[in-house]
Design a protein around this motif. Structure first.
Motif, PDB file in Angstrom:
ATOM      1  N   ALA A  95       0.824  -1.205   0.000  1.00 29.85           N
ATOM      2  CA  ALA A  95       0.000   0.000   0.000  1.00 29.85           C
ATOM      3  C   ALA A  95       0.863   1.263   0.000  1.00 29.85           C
ATOM      4  N   GLY A  96       0.471   2.213  -0.826  1.00 34.30           N
ATOM      5  CA  GLY A  96       1.140   3.501  -0.823  1.00 34.30           C
ATOM      6  C   GLY A  96       2.249   3.668  -1.835  1.00 34.30           C
ATOM      7  N   ILE A  97       2.690   2.598  -2.484  1.00 30.77           N
ATOM      8  CA  ILE A  97       3.745   2.761  -3.485  1.00 30.77           C
ATOM      9  C   ILE A  97       3.137   3.086  -4.846  1.00 30.77           C
ATOM     10  N   VAL A  98       3.885   3.793  -5.643  1.00 31.13           N
ATOM     11  CA  VAL A  98       3.473   4.138  -7.002  1.00 31.13           C
ATOM     12  C   VAL A  98       4.345   3.350  -7.974  1.00 31.13           C
ATOM     13  N   VAL A  99       3.706   2.664  -8.919  1.00 29.87           N
ATOM     14  CA  VAL A  99       4.433   1.923  -9.952  1.00 29.87           C
ATOM     15  C   VAL A  99       4.050   2.482 -11.304  1.00 29.87           C
ATOM     16  N   ARG A 100       5.032   2.942 -12.059  1.00 30.47           N
ATOM     17  CA  ARG A 100       4.806   3.427 -13.428  1.00 30.47           C
ATOM     18  C   ARG A 100       5.496   2.484 -14.393  1.00 30.47           C
ATOM     19  N   TYR A 101       4.824   2.206 -15.496  1.00 31.84           N
ATOM     20  CA  TYR A 101       5.248   1.153 -16.429  1.00 31.84           C
ATOM     21  C   TYR A 101       5.712   1.748 -17.754  1.00 31.84           C
ATOM     22  N   GLY A 102       6.858   1.292 -18.237  1.00 30.28           N
ATOM     23  CA  GLY A 102       7.443   1.831 -19.453  1.00 30.28           C
ATOM     24  C   GLY A 102       7.176   0.999 -20.691  1.00 30.28           C
ATOM     25  N   ALA A 103       7.765   1.422 -21.790  1.00 27.74           N
ATOM     26  CA  ALA A 103       7.605   0.776 -23.094  1.00 27.74           C
ATOM     27  C   ALA A 103       8.809  -0.117 -23.394  1.00 27.74           C
ATOM     28  N   PRO A 104       8.625  -1.129 -24.249  1.00 22.36           N
ATOM     29  CA  PRO A 104       9.765  -1.953 -24.673  1.00 22.36           C
ATOM     30  C   PRO A 104      10.725  -1.140 -25.532  1.00 22.36           C
ATOM     31  N   LEU A 105      11.875  -1.720 -25.831  1.00 24.95           N
ATOM     32  CA  LEU A 105      12.901  -0.971 -26.560  1.00 24.95           C
ATOM     33  C   LEU A 105      12.425  -0.541 -27.945  1.00 24.95           C
ATOM     34  N   GLY A 106      11.835  -1.464 -28.703  1.00 22.57           N
ATOM     35  CA  GLY A 106      11.362  -1.124 -30.030  1.00 22.57           C
ATOM     36  C   GLY A 106      12.513  -0.903 -31.012  1.00 22.57           C
ATOM     37  N   PRO A 107      12.191  -0.682 -32.293  1.00 24.76           N
ATOM     38  CA  PRO A 107      13.220  -0.529 -33.336  1.00 24.76           C
ATOM     39  C   PRO A 107      13.861   0.855 -33.332  1.00 24.76           C
ATOM     40  N   GLN A 108      14.569   1.169 -32.274  1.00 28.65           N
ATOM     41  CA  GLN A 108      15.233   2.464 -32.154  1.00 28.65           C
ATOM     42  C   GLN A 108      16.461   2.555 -33.065  1.00 28.65           C
ATOM     43  N   LEU A 109      16.815   3.780 -33.412  1.00 25.98           N
ATOM     44  CA  LEU A 109      18.003   3.984 -34.225  1.00 25.98           C
ATOM     45  C   LEU A 109      19.273   3.557 -33.479  1.00 25.98           C
ATOM     46  N   HIS A 110      19.264   3.646 -32.152  1.00 27.47           N
ATOM     47  CA  HIS A 110      20.403   3.129 -31.382  1.00 27.47           C
ATOM     48  C   HIS A 110      20.662   1.670 -31.739  1.00 27.47           C
ATOM     49  N   LEU A 111      19.592   0.884 -31.828  1.00 20.77           N
ATOM     50  CA  LEU A 111      19.737  -0.547 -32.092  1.00 20.77           C
ATOM     51  C   LEU A 111      20.075  -0.812 -33.553  1.00 20.77           C
ATOM     52  N   VAL A 112      19.603   0.041 -34.445  1.00 23.05           N
ATOM     53  CA  VAL A 112      20.013  -0.070 -35.852  1.00 23.05           C
ATOM     54  C   VAL A 112      21.529   0.073 -35.953  1.00 23.05           C
ATOM     55  N   GLY A 113      22.068   1.032 -35.210  1.00 23.55           N
ATOM     56  CA  GLY A 113      23.518   1.222 -35.203  1.00 23.55           C
ATOM     57  C   GLY A 113      24.260   0.041 -34.634  1.00 23.55           C
ATOM     58  N   VAL A 114      23.720  -0.563 -33.578  1.00 25.00           N
ATOM     59  CA  VAL A 114      24.359  -1.759 -33.004  1.00 25.00           C
ATOM     60  C   VAL A 114      24.407  -2.878 -34.029  1.00 25.00           C
TER      61      VAL A 114
END
Length: 278
Positions: A95-114
């Motif tokens: 009780a009392g904690i806040v959880v925020r949920y993010g997105a997966p990595l996806g086809p980012q340009l960072h990964l294109v470079g890798v």
């Protein structure tokens, strides 16, 4: 008064392969140092700590706000349904904690470079004189029952082709949906490839990578006239850190946007009930 920074809960899939889990734990430590943020690694399945145990560890260390980041390459059932359900259950226990949920990595340009650098490293080991025009890249992902997740691999292949100028870039899946590695290699040959670099689009070592390597080996026996090289997976490239840091900053700043228009869970889940609560 200084406000406590949120704790990052980094969620990996988990593997029966100890080496793959070890790479994830090492990546979590690298990311914590890179971001300067308290980071708790956990796993969806097959390894410990679980997501529920990870949340409990964050709370035990004094966290009141948790940023939960799924370290998945694409948005499939796990990211859209399984992880949110487990996070909701864990939050209900504290009780009392806040959880925020993010997105997966996806086809980012960072990964294109890798991927481009992984291809270059593999080509540096080539023993045959083959022109760039006769060299193909074959991007191989895990494969999913989620069409949106599978489509992202095709998008990534297109980005790799246009940004880095490769003449032939194809894609395949290790399992679940076609084409597999052998089928896609056959297409590369029909397109005129004399050399193919197989690029595992995977975060860490494990069974999936081993199976991709085995599929490439079997294809080499079937196509002895071409050279088949296999590149390294994404870890431990710095571009993977950059891609993950981008998703963390997006989540921290409240800028996460889910692509729900083509989500297979928008109307119903596997049991026919509505599950689109992310």
């Amino acid at each position: 008064m200084n406000q406590q920074k949120p704790t990052l809960l980094l969620i990996g899939h988990g593997s029966p392969d100890a080496a793959g889990n070890g790479e994830f734990i090492q990546f979590a430590a690298d990311l914590a140092q890179h971001l300067g943020v308290a980071t708790q690694p956990c796993f969806l399945e097959l390894a410990e700590p679980s997501i529920g145990a990870g949340v409990a560890l964050c709370v035990a260390q004094g966290a009141t706000e948790i940023l939960a980041l799924p370290l998945f390459l694409g948005a499939g059932r796990h990211q859209k349904r399984d992880v949110p359900n487990l996070l909701a259950a864990a939050q209900a226990e504290h009780a009392g904690i806040v959880v925020r949920y993010g997105a997966p990595l996806g086809p980012q340009l960072h990964l294109v470079g890798v991927l481009a650098e992984r291809a270059a490293a593999a080509l540096a080991t080539s023993r045959q004189a083959v022109s760039d025009e006769a060299t193909a890249l074959l991007l191989v992902g895990r494969g999913s029952k989620d069409p949106q997740s599978n489509a992202e691999l095709a998008r990534l292949a297109r980005l790799l082709s246009e940004i880095h100028g490769y003449a032939i870039v194809e894609y395949a899946y290790q399992t679940v949906v076609p084409p597999d590695v052998g089928q896609a290699l056959g297409r590369c040959v029909r397109l005129g490839a004399q050399r193919v670099v197989v690029l595992p689009y995977l975060l860490f070592a494990g069974f999936v990578r081993d199976d991709i390597v085995n599929q490439a080996r079997l294809a080499q026996e079937h196509y002895p006239q071409i050279e088949i090289l296999v590149g390294q997976h994404l870890f431990p490239h710095a571009g993977l850190l950059a891609a993950t840091a981008f998703r963390y900053e997006e989540l921290r700043d409240g800028m996460v946007q889910m692509n729900c228009a083509s989500c297979s869970y928008r109307q119903h889940g596997d049991d026919g009930e509505h599950h689109h609560d992310h």
